[in-house]
Motif scaffolding. Sequence first.
Motif, PDB file in Angstrom:
ATOM      1  N   GLU A  81       0.831  -1.194   0.000  1.00  0.00           N
ATOM      2  CA  GLU A  81       0.000   0.000   0.000  1.00  0.00           C
ATOM      3  C   GLU A  81       0.875   1.256   0.000  1.00  0.00           C
ATOM      4  O   GLU A  81       1.988   1.244   0.512  1.00  0.00           O
ATOM      5  N   PRO A  82       0.361   2.349  -0.544  1.00  0.00           N
ATOM      6  CA  PRO A  82       1.115   3.612  -0.478  1.00  0.00           C
ATOM      7  C   PRO A  82       1.131   4.153   0.951  1.00  0.00           C
ATOM      8  O   PRO A  82       0.219   3.893   1.732  1.00  0.00           O
ATOM      9  N   PHE A  83       2.164   4.893   1.273  1.00  0.00           N
ATOM     10  CA  PHE A  83       2.328   5.462   2.602  1.00  0.00           C
ATOM     11  C   PHE A  83       2.162   6.974   2.531  1.00  0.00           C
ATOM     12  O   PHE A  83       2.691   7.619   1.631  1.00  0.00           O
ATOM     13  N   SER A 128       5.991   8.885  -4.776  1.00  0.00           N
ATOM     14  CA  SER A 128       5.451   8.251  -5.982  1.00  0.00           C
ATOM     15  C   SER A 128       4.303   9.070  -6.562  1.00  0.00           C
ATOM     16  O   SER A 128       4.068   9.034  -7.768  1.00  0.00           O
ATOM     17  N   HIS A 129       3.589   9.805  -5.713  1.00  0.00           N
ATOM     18  CA  HIS A 129       2.488  10.657  -6.153  1.00  0.00           C
ATOM     19  C   HIS A 129       2.446  11.894  -5.259  1.00  0.00           C
ATOM     20  O   HIS A 129       2.818  11.824  -4.085  1.00  0.00           O
ATOM     21  N   ARG A 185      -1.097  19.018  -1.634  1.00  0.00           N
ATOM     22  CA  ARG A 185       0.110  19.180  -0.816  1.00  0.00           C
ATOM     23  C   ARG A 185       0.540  17.868  -0.172  1.00  0.00           C
ATOM     24  O   ARG A 185       1.527  17.823   0.552  1.00  0.00           O
ATOM     25  N   ASN A 186      -0.211  16.802  -0.431  1.00  0.00           N
ATOM     26  CA  ASN A 186       0.079  15.508   0.184  1.00  0.00           C
ATOM     27  C   ASN A 186       1.020  14.696  -0.685  1.00  0.00           C
ATOM     28  O   ASN A 186       0.791  14.540  -1.883  1.00  0.00           O
ATOM     29  N   THR A 203       9.823   1.967  -2.671  1.00  0.00           N
ATOM     30  CA  THR A 203      10.767   3.086  -2.592  1.00  0.00           C
ATOM     31  C   THR A 203      11.272   3.265  -1.170  1.00  0.00           C
ATOM     32  O   THR A 203      12.467   3.481  -0.951  1.00  0.00           O
ATOM     33  N   LEU A 204      10.373   3.170  -0.202  1.00  0.00           N
ATOM     34  CA  LEU A 204      10.772   3.347   1.199  1.00  0.00           C
ATOM     35  C   LEU A 204      11.708   2.233   1.652  1.00  0.00           C
ATOM     36  O   LEU A 204      12.695   2.491   2.344  1.00  0.00           O
TER      37      LEU A 204
END
Length: 106
Positions: free
Chosen positions: A51-53, A81-82, A86-87, A94-95
Amino acid sequence: MSHTLTAEDLYAEMKRMSASERIRFFSMLASNAFREDDFTHEQVFGETHQEPFSAWEAAEYLEVSVPTLRRYVQSGKLVPSHVVGRNQIFSAQTLRAFKRSRGTRG
């Protein structure tokens, strides 16, 4: 009829213990309750491993503050990644790669 010990009961009992007994208790707790102290990424993040963080979650995963995470992004050391408004959103892959490159386990 058996009495179940509550967290409040335990806390009240601990307040009555001497300092040396409290130290002994926490030593016993640490050595017996937390036997596995080197958790894997899967154990910590479970189902979220793909999942994205969010920035806050990424900072927690990297074990840094959010301002430090922002400095990594500003300096180009870490790329989200996105970006939604502002988020900043970071991929788990990647992390993990960034954490490994910094010499910490992840």
